[in-house]
Motif scaffolding. Structure first.
Motif, PDB file in Angstrom:
ATOM      1  N   THR A  87       0.892  -1.516  -0.212  1.00  0.00           N
ATOM      2  CA  THR A  87       0.139   0.244  -0.420  1.00  0.00           C
ATOM      3  C   THR A  87       0.901   1.011  -0.040  1.00  0.00           C
ATOM      4  OG1 THR A  87      -0.494  -0.155   2.499  1.00  0.00           O
ATOM      5  CG2 THR A  87      -1.289  -1.484   1.379  1.00  0.00           C
ATOM      6  N   ILE A 128       0.254   8.149  -2.674  1.00  0.00           N
ATOM      7  CA  ILE A 128      -0.732   6.662  -1.745  1.00  0.00           C
ATOM      8  C   ILE A 128       0.429   7.062  -0.136  1.00  0.00           C
ATOM      9  CG2 ILE A 128      -2.408   6.114  -3.917  1.00  0.00           C
ATOM     10  CD1 ILE A 128      -0.693   3.398  -3.342  1.00  0.00           C
ATOM     11  N   LEU A 144      -1.357   8.062   2.885  1.00  0.00           N
ATOM     12  CA  LEU A 144      -1.866   6.926   3.319  1.00  0.00           C
ATOM     13  C   LEU A 144      -1.333   5.501   3.851  1.00  0.00           C
ATOM     14  CD1 LEU A 144      -4.581   6.030   4.672  1.00  0.00           C
ATOM     15  CD2 LEU A 144      -6.202   6.413   2.846  1.00  0.00           C
ATOM     16  N   LEU A 183     -18.433   6.425   1.675  1.00  0.00           N
ATOM     17  CA  LEU A 183     -16.527   5.894   1.875  1.00  0.00           C
ATOM     18  C   LEU A 183     -16.770   4.776   2.463  1.00  0.00           C
ATOM     19  CD1 LEU A 183     -14.341   7.671   0.032  1.00  0.00           C
ATOM     20  CD2 LEU A 183     -14.064   8.313   3.045  1.00  0.00           C
ATOM     21  N   TYR A 201     -15.950   1.179   0.712  1.00  0.00           N
ATOM     22  CA  TYR A 201     -14.949  -0.023   1.478  1.00  0.00           C
ATOM     23  C   TYR A 201     -15.052  -0.974   1.847  1.00  0.00           C
ATOM     24  CZ  TYR A 201     -10.559  -1.254   4.486  1.00  0.00           C
ATOM     25  OH  TYR A 201      -9.916  -2.062   5.031  1.00  0.00           O
ATOM     26  N   PRO A 222     -10.636  10.870  -2.553  1.00  0.00           N
ATOM     27  CA  PRO A 222     -11.092   9.781  -1.752  1.00  0.00           C
ATOM     28  C   PRO A 222     -11.570   8.310  -1.663  1.00  0.00           C
ATOM     29  CG  PRO A 222     -11.812  12.439  -0.994  1.00  0.00           C
ATOM     30  CD  PRO A 222     -11.962  11.891  -2.923  1.00  0.00           C
ATOM     31  N   VAL A 248      -9.016   5.836  -3.798  1.00  0.00           N
ATOM     32  CA  VAL A 248      -8.155   5.582  -2.797  1.00  0.00           C
ATOM     33  C   VAL A 248      -8.565   4.863  -2.080  1.00  0.00           C
ATOM     34  CG1 VAL A 248      -6.886   5.829  -0.285  1.00  0.00           C
ATOM     35  CG2 VAL A 248      -5.987   7.499  -3.045  1.00  0.00           C
ATOM     36  N   VAL A 249      -9.413   4.688  -1.402  1.00  0.00           N
ATOM     37  CA  VAL A 249     -10.386   3.492  -0.418  1.00  0.00           C
ATOM     38  C   VAL A 249     -10.365   2.564  -1.117  1.00  0.00           C
ATOM     39  CG1 VAL A 249     -12.882   3.267   0.807  1.00  0.00           C
ATOM     40  CG2 VAL A 249     -11.357   5.491   0.623  1.00  0.00           C
ATOM     41  N   VAL A 269      -7.114   3.726   7.920  1.00  0.00           N
ATOM     42  CA  VAL A 269      -8.274   4.470   6.089  1.00  0.00           C
ATOM     43  C   VAL A 269      -9.031   5.451   5.961  1.00  0.00           C
ATOM     44  CG1 VAL A 269      -9.092   3.932   3.717  1.00  0.00           C
ATOM     45  CG2 VAL A 269      -7.375   2.920   5.141  1.00  0.00           C
ATOM     46  N   THR A 275      -8.717   9.495   5.349  1.00  0.00           N
ATOM     47  CA  THR A 275      -7.990   9.163   3.487  1.00  0.00           C
ATOM     48  C   THR A 275      -9.165  10.866   3.704  1.00  0.00           C
ATOM     49  OG1 THR A 275      -8.625   6.959   2.819  1.00  0.00           O
ATOM     50  CG2 THR A 275      -9.463   8.681   1.283  1.00  0.00           C
ATOM     51  N   TRP A 313      -6.860  13.449   1.135  1.00  0.00           N
ATOM     52  CA  TRP A 313      -7.820  14.713   0.127  1.00  0.00           C
ATOM     53  C   TRP A 313      -9.355  14.823   0.770  1.00  0.00           C
ATOM     54  CZ3 TRP A 313      -5.374   9.274   0.599  1.00  0.00           C
ATOM     55  CH2 TRP A 313      -3.757   9.205  -0.046  1.00  0.00           C
TER      56      TRP A 313
END
Length: 589
Positions: A148, A178, A181, A488, A492, A528, A531-532, A579, A583, A587
């Motif tokens: 990651t 990234i 995070l 979000l 996830y 966001p 990235v999630v 996360v 996140t 962002w």
């Protein structure tokens, strides 16, 4: 919704259970789904083939060649040799193992990293008198956490970023974006493994200990030099189709005849090694011309240049899954004889030929030396390692392979070249410099992963163009009450659940258009959510089947399904907490 949208939803809804429950490869299932959608007119040919022309797909392919060059030159072995050392406690041993693995996995695909480490860790654990299962699960988890840290850490990161670049070119992420995070996630995850997770690991022996005493699963007999079997073939002597035993090898005058064929002629004083149950000894004693062997050391504990003892971890794609060893003609296909099978840390007792193979079973094989290289890239095995084999020599070009990789990272991170261009240049230099042969480059390409990624694009396109993604996004917005943070969380959870059941690339690519449609409906920043999706697809700690490295350590570590739930459950929660908290701060919506 239109009819095409309902068809797209039905196909996708069928694909995920098939990948989770069937033994058919995910690449075959996804390709079949794309063909069906194309035939029904749901997607156009250019949409069906879009994945095969994706820059992200080719970036992943070229990075596989870079990884192959480091593996072929012994670059990972070099790190293993100088980093592991002789720590004085278990926690220090875990620290010496986990920190370098996480760092390496930030730049290399974690599957070959873990595959290289497993045999070294098993040998290292013996020297330290630490059970291997105290190290192998943390090894897999550390490689996932390390992936990651950068876009290069896992193919999923590259593919999702490629989808983002196609949709919003100005928002495409750079190599280390990234890391803001990924580094906190890795730090929290590694701290958990070192401080808490190690207390939850099982105290159970693994495959190496189950195979430690060959006399538990082999019977040795000698050919009477004055008996009727001298100069008879194995077939004529009645040793080919025994009920509970397999004739594995013949020790003869200081040499060995391995993977014995039916036409091999017996000689006086030949020492015959059979694999099977002790009950089979009665059957052997009834054969005239055979007598018990009284030599002290087991033949399998001796070193012969003509044969190798190999441990192989059965893949969930193995063609013999569900079949009995005898019925599957294992010896004929692979040129190797099964000596014993280990499952959940215990050697499977009973008639060897009647054992039905399962994913993550560890097989102790007797094979000829070429077997390892010939089948190392086989889809039937997750891992092939020589038992008590000497470490591979460090090649003088290991430094060059690492330098090429470092150059790729610098070029991509600085923006001098695109990720694709840098990876392409690095792959070419690896081949031209001799760090990686053409054959090794071909073998290094994981075609199943590449085909899975390419086919997933077709299903994602079907969801988006038919309006099915927008429909699902509106349903998700309703559940989240229009709150972006709740949405979000939902994104996830959806991706994290799917990645535990199917391949992470498919989970990420197919859900991507749904997640993007949700963000666009809210009118918020899509980064966001992107990235999630990346992090949720990598957060696969709950089951051995959710991630390939988990399945690779499952058999050698003697783990059970519940071990992953116990150790990985809290790690999953911690990862999700970090996360979903950081996140939106890094962002903003």
């Amino acid at each position: 919704m239109s009819l095409d949208a309902w068809i797209a939803l039905a196909v996708v809804g069928t694909v995920f259970p098939l990948m989770a429950l069937s033994r058919i490869g995910p690449d075959i299932i996804l390709l079949g789904a794309v063909i069906l959608l194309l035939t029904l007119g749901v997607i156009e040919p250019d949409q069906a083939l879009a994945g095969f022309s994706s820059s992200a797909l080719f970036t992943v392919a070229f990075l596989y060649i870079l990884v192959a060059s480091i593996r072929e030159t012994g670059g990972i072995d070099l790190i293993i040799r100088y980093v592991l050392g002789r720590p004085r406690s278990e926690v220090r041993a875990q620290g010496r193992l986990l920190l370098p693995v996480a760092a390496i996995s930030g730049f290399l695909n974690n599957t070959p990293v873990v595959a290289t480490y497993i045999p070294a860790v098993i040998s290292w654990s013996r020297r330290l008198n630490i059970p291997a299962n105290r190290l192998l699960m943390p090894l897999s988890f550390a490689s996932i956490l390390g992936g990651t840290i950068s876009l290069m850490g896992t193919s999923t990161n590259l593919v999702v970023n490629g989808l983002l670049a196609d949709r919003y070119p100005e928002l495409a992420l750079r190599l280390f974006d990234i890391a803001w995070l990924g580094v906190p996630v890795a730090i929290v995850g590694l701290a958990y493994l070192l401080l808490v997770g190690r207390h939850l690991l099982p105290a159970r022996r693994g495959a190496a200990e189950a195979f430690e005493n060959p006399r538990e699963f082999t019977i040795e007999m000698a050919v009477d030099p004055t008996g009727p079997l001298v100069d008879k073939t194995v077939e004529e002597a009645g040793l080919r189709h025994l009920q509970e035993l397999f004739l594995v090898e013949i020790e003869r005058e200081g040499n060995v005849v391995s993977v014995v064929g039916p036409g091999e002629k017996l000689k006086g004083n030949d020492r015959l090694i059979f694999a099977g149950t002790s009950a089979g000894a009665v059957e052997l004693q009834q054969i005239r011309g055979l007598m018990p062997s009284h030599q002290g050391q087991s033949s399998l504990q001796k070193d012969f240049k003509e044969r190798r003892l190999v441990e192989a971890v059965v893949s969930n794609q193995c063609q013999f899954i569900g079949q009995r060893i005898r019925d599957g003609h294992f010896r004929t296909l692979y040129g190797a004889a099964v000596l014993a099978v280990c499952r959940n840390g215990e050697r499977v007792a009973g008639n060897l030929g009647q054992i039905r193979l399962q994913p993550a079973d560890v097989l102790l094989l007797e094979a000829r030396p070429p077997f390892i290289e010939r089948h190392r890239q086989s889809r039937d095995f997750l891992l092939i390692s020589q038992v008590n084999g000497a470490a591979r020599p460090i090649h003088e070009k290991a430094w060059l392979a690492w330098s090429i990789l470092a150059g790729v990272v610098v070029l991509a991170a600085s923006g001098v070249m695109s990720m694709l261009n840098a990876a392409m240049l690095g792959a070419a230099l690896s081949v031209l410099s001799g760090c990686c042969s053409i054959g090794a480059a071909r073998r290094g390409l994981d075609t199943q992963v590449l085909l899975t990624i390419a086919a997933s694009f077709g299903l994602g396109a079907a969801l988006e163009t038919t309006g099915a993604a927008a429909f699902l996004a509106q349903a998700g917005l309703g559940l989240a009450a229009g709150n972006p943070w709740l949405l979000l969380v939902g994104a996830y959870l959806l991706v994290a659940l799917l990645t535990e059941l199917v391949t992470n690339n498919a989970a990420a690519v197919i859900t991507f258009p749904i997640v993007m449609a949700s963000a666009e409906s809210l009118g918020v920043n899509p980064i966001p959510f992107v990235v999630v999706v990346m992090f949720a697809a990598s957060a696969s700690f709950l089951t051995p089947i959710g991630y390939q490295t988990n399945l690779m350590v499952h058999g050698p570590g003697g783990y059970r399904f519940g071990d992953f739930l116990r150790v990985g459950g809290l790690l999953n929660l911690l990862t999700a907490l970090v996360v979903l908290t950081l996140t939106p701060l890094i962002w903003p919506f």
